[in-house]
Every structure is written in structure tokens, then in C-alpha cells.
Design a protein around this motif. Sequence first.
Motif, PDB file in Angstrom:
ATOM      1  N   GLN A 102      46.859  30.670   6.933  1.00 25.53           N
ATOM      2  CA  GLN A 102      45.761  30.027   7.163  1.00 25.53           C
ATOM      3  C   GLN A 102      46.006  28.741   7.844  1.00 25.53           C
ATOM      4  N   ARG A 103      47.176  27.994   7.835  1.00 29.83           N
ATOM      5  CA  ARG A 103      47.448  27.060   8.798  1.00 29.83           C
ATOM      6  C   ARG A 103      47.792  27.544   9.855  1.00 29.83           C
ATOM      7  N   ASP A 104      48.352  28.626  10.330  1.00 32.62           N
ATOM      8  CA  ASP A 104      48.480  29.182  11.624  1.00 32.62           C
ATOM      9  C   ASP A 104      47.250  29.497  12.449  1.00 32.62           C
ATOM     10  N   GLN A 105      46.304  30.236  11.672  1.00 36.68           N
ATOM     11  CA  GLN A 105      45.004  30.105  12.110  1.00 36.68           C
ATOM     12  C   GLN A 105      44.270  28.981  12.489  1.00 36.68           C
ATOM     13  N   ARG A 106      44.220  27.959  11.782  1.00 35.16           N
ATOM     14  CA  ARG A 106      43.518  26.789  12.073  1.00 35.16           C
ATOM     15  C   ARG A 106      44.110  26.087  13.430  1.00 35.16           C
ATOM     16  N   HIS A 107      45.478  26.354  13.175  1.00 38.72           N
ATOM     17  CA  HIS A 107      46.243  25.709  14.673  1.00 38.72           C
ATOM     18  C   HIS A 107      45.915  26.214  15.750  1.00 38.72           C
ATOM     19  N   THR A 108      45.664  27.659  15.664  1.00 36.06           N
ATOM     20  CA  THR A 108      45.497  28.389  17.013  1.00 36.06           C
ATOM     21  C   THR A 108      44.076  28.116  17.242  1.00 36.06           C
ATOM     22  N   MET A 109      43.032  27.882  16.716  1.00 38.20           N
ATOM     23  CA  MET A 109      41.625  27.209  16.688  1.00 38.20           C
ATOM     24  C   MET A 109      41.698  26.003  17.543  1.00 38.20           C
ATOM     25  N   ASP A 110      42.597  25.191  16.827  1.00 36.13           N
ATOM     26  CA  ASP A 110      42.937  23.950  17.414  1.00 36.13           C
ATOM     27  C   ASP A 110      43.409  24.037  19.016  1.00 36.13           C
ATOM     28  N   ILE A 111      44.261  24.996  19.259  1.00 34.66           N
ATOM     29  CA  ILE A 111      44.948  25.132  20.427  1.00 34.66           C
ATOM     30  C   ILE A 111      44.015  25.450  21.551  1.00 34.66           C
ATOM     31  N   ALA A 112      42.966  26.458  21.063  1.00 30.26           N
ATOM     32  CA  ALA A 112      41.830  26.835  21.853  1.00 30.26           C
ATOM     33  C   ALA A 112      40.901  25.619  22.329  1.00 30.26           C
ATOM     34  N   LYS A 113      40.661  24.926  21.240  1.00 35.70           N
ATOM     35  CA  LYS A 113      39.859  23.709  21.621  1.00 35.70           C
ATOM     36  C   LYS A 113      40.349  22.749  22.463  1.00 35.70           C
ATOM     37  N   ALA A 114      41.597  22.476  22.252  1.00 29.88           N
ATOM     38  CA  ALA A 114      42.400  21.518  23.109  1.00 29.88           C
ATOM     39  C   ALA A 114      42.535  22.080  24.537  1.00 29.88           C
ATOM     40  N   LEU A 115      42.773  23.355  24.719  1.00 27.33           N
ATOM     41  CA  LEU A 115      42.950  23.914  25.990  1.00 27.33           C
ATOM     42  C   LEU A 115      41.643  23.950  26.966  1.00 27.33           C
ATOM     43  N   LYS A 116      40.434  24.364  26.043  1.00 30.75           N
ATOM     44  CA  LYS A 116      39.154  23.926  26.794  1.00 30.75           C
ATOM     45  C   LYS A 116      38.891  22.798  27.112  1.00 30.75           C
ATOM     46  N   GLU A 117      38.971  21.829  26.503  1.00 32.45           N
ATOM     47  CA  GLU A 117      38.560  20.606  26.756  1.00 32.45           C
ATOM     48  C   GLU A 117      39.784  19.873  27.870  1.00 32.45           C
ATOM     49  N   LEU A 118      41.017  20.129  27.721  1.00 32.62           N
ATOM     50  CA  LEU A 118      42.080  19.943  28.902  1.00 32.62           C
ATOM     51  C   LEU A 118      41.685  20.547  30.035  1.00 32.62           C
ATOM     52  N   THR A 119      41.380  21.808  30.239  1.00 30.95           N
ATOM     53  CA  THR A 119      40.960  22.475  31.508  1.00 30.95           C
ATOM     54  C   THR A 119      39.739  21.792  32.124  1.00 30.95           C
ATOM     55  N   ARG A 120      38.755  21.512  31.197  1.00 29.95           N
ATOM     56  CA  ARG A 120      37.634  20.611  31.738  1.00 29.95           C
ATOM     57  C   ARG A 120      37.844  19.310  32.526  1.00 29.95           C
ATOM     58  N   ARG A 121      38.833  18.655  31.779  1.00 24.86           N
ATOM     59  CA  ARG A 121      39.237  17.160  32.198  1.00 24.86           C
ATOM     60  C   ARG A 121      39.946  17.309  33.343  1.00 24.86           C
ATOM     61  N   LEU A 122      41.053  18.432  33.632  1.00 20.98           N
ATOM     62  CA  LEU A 122      41.664  18.428  34.416  1.00 20.98           C
ATOM     63  C   LEU A 122      40.884  18.822  35.814  1.00 20.98           C
ATOM     64  N   ASP A 123      40.046  19.983  35.551  1.00 19.96           N
ATOM     65  CA  ASP A 123      39.026  20.302  36.676  1.00 19.96           C
ATOM     66  C   ASP A 123      38.224  19.110  37.193  1.00 19.96           C
ATOM     67  N   PRO A 170      53.654  17.119  41.216  1.00 21.66           N
ATOM     68  CA  PRO A 170      54.162  15.855  41.040  1.00 21.66           C
ATOM     69  C   PRO A 170      52.969  14.901  41.148  1.00 21.66           C
ATOM     70  N   GLU A 171      52.109  15.066  42.249  1.00 19.39           N
ATOM     71  CA  GLU A 171      50.929  14.171  42.218  1.00 19.39           C
ATOM     72  C   GLU A 171      50.060  14.353  41.072  1.00 19.39           C
ATOM     73  N   GLY A 172      49.835  15.602  40.532  1.00 19.24           N
ATOM     74  CA  GLY A 172      49.086  15.951  39.676  1.00 19.24           C
ATOM     75  C   GLY A 172      49.486  15.483  38.270  1.00 19.24           C
ATOM     76  N   LEU A 173      50.764  15.219  38.039  1.00 18.49           N
ATOM     77  CA  LEU A 173      51.276  14.532  36.913  1.00 18.49           C
ATOM     78  C   LEU A 173      51.112  13.065  36.985  1.00 18.49           C
ATOM     79  N   ASP A 174      51.109  12.392  38.234  1.00 15.72           N
ATOM     80  CA  ASP A 174      50.746  11.025  38.355  1.00 15.72           C
ATOM     81  C   ASP A 174      49.284  10.669  37.963  1.00 15.72           C
ATOM     82  N   ARG A 175      48.366  11.485  38.404  1.00 18.50           N
ATOM     83  CA  ARG A 175      47.061  11.327  38.004  1.00 18.50           C
ATOM     84  C   ARG A 175      46.736  11.596  36.705  1.00 18.50           C
ATOM     85  N   ILE A 176      47.400  12.585  36.027  1.00 16.65           N
ATOM     86  CA  ILE A 176      47.349  12.788  34.491  1.00 16.65           C
ATOM     87  C   ILE A 176      47.349  11.560  33.752  1.00 16.65           C
ATOM     88  N   HIS A 177      48.554  11.024  34.179  1.00 16.12           N
ATOM     89  CA  HIS A 177      48.701   9.552  33.655  1.00 16.12           C
ATOM     90  C   HIS A 177      47.832   8.472  34.116  1.00 16.12           C
TER      91      HIS A 177
END
Length: 202
Positions: free
Chosen positions: A15-36, A68-75
Motif C-alpha cells: 500500500q505504501r508503494d502504491q501511494r508513492h507511485t501515485m506521488d511520483i506520477a503527480k510530481a512528474l506531471k507538475e514538473l513537466t508543466r513547470r519545465l515546459d 547545463p543551461e537547463g540546470l542553471d535555469r532550474i535553480h
Amino acid sequence: MADPLFGVSLIKELQRDQRHTMDIAKALKELTRRLDEEGIPFAVIGALAMRHHGYVRHTEDIDILTTPEGLDRIHERLVGRGIVPRAPGLRKKLRETEHRVNIDVIKAGEHAGSNDSSLVFPDPRSDRFLVIDGQRVPDLALLIEFKLTSGIYGNRAKDLGDVQELIKANKLKKPFARKIPTELRAKFLELLENVRNEKDIE
């Protein structure tokens, strides 16, 4: 990242693994949006990329490749706004705070596995990457190159195991070896033979 549960029931751990998988999916979706939104080029690599090529392995984090420029911009644009370094001074080991998911960043131009390897991570905008459902991921041959190099030069047996699972999932045969760089081809063929010689236990 959900904390590991030791000494508890298998059901609770699942159950813990299932919750974390959902957390990864949500985090990846939000990270993708922000990087784009910031125009930061990136691709998803590692265990999450393997899912796009037919092999599902549990993972605790998100691995991305940027410039490298992308990493700078992330920060400049994202760190301190829902993303933080996992320890003071770290630039490539980050953490998404809302869902507690770790993000590991690789820069284009870095050597895969170790500084002794010949494989350099390419620009995530190159034609070696596919766009699948809005995510850029390495094509199968490139993903296998990453895994072989990490396994050989980084002494990571798990990555060589991943190659065997990708071989099985995609039913790869000897002709696929032509897509693999010469210096990695012998190891690929060895793993291919290992898969062919596996015996099922009844």
C-alpha cells in the motif's frame, strides 16, 4: 518520498508503494508543466523511461536529463518554489516538496557510468529521444546504451539486469546489436545469450 516500512506487513508495504507511485506520477506531471513553461529542455530517463519500453520496475525517484543551461535555469526559476536541494550545496540532487519525491538531474555532456566511459549523455532535444504522451524519453537503443554503460563503467549490476529485462520485454534478437555502439556490443550479446539460456522453474 514515502518512508520505507520495516517490520510491517507485506500488505502495508504494498500500500505504501502504491501511494508513492501515485506521488511520483503527480510530481512528474507538475514538473513537466513547470519545465515546459520555463522552456527548459528535458527528457525522462532511468526506471520511468523503461516503462515506455515495456518493463516496469519500482523506483523511488524521477531521473531527468537536461542541458547545463537547463540546470542553471532550474535553480534560477524552480528551486525554492516547491523544489529544494536534498542537502546544502547540491545542484543535481533535488526534492519535490509537496509529494516528497526525489529528482535526480543529469546534464548533457556528462559521461555515463563514470568519467572513464565513452558514452556522453546527449542533448535531450536530439533525435535519439521520442515524445510519448507528452514525455520525452530515450529510444530503446539509447536507453540500453545508458544502462549498459552504467552497468559496465559504474559497476551497477542492477542496470545490467535492466538490460536483460528490456531484451525480454521487447523480444530483442541478435540484429538489434547493430544499434549498440561497438564497445558495448559484446556485453549486450552476452546478456542476450543469458536471456536465451534462462530456464523457467515449474
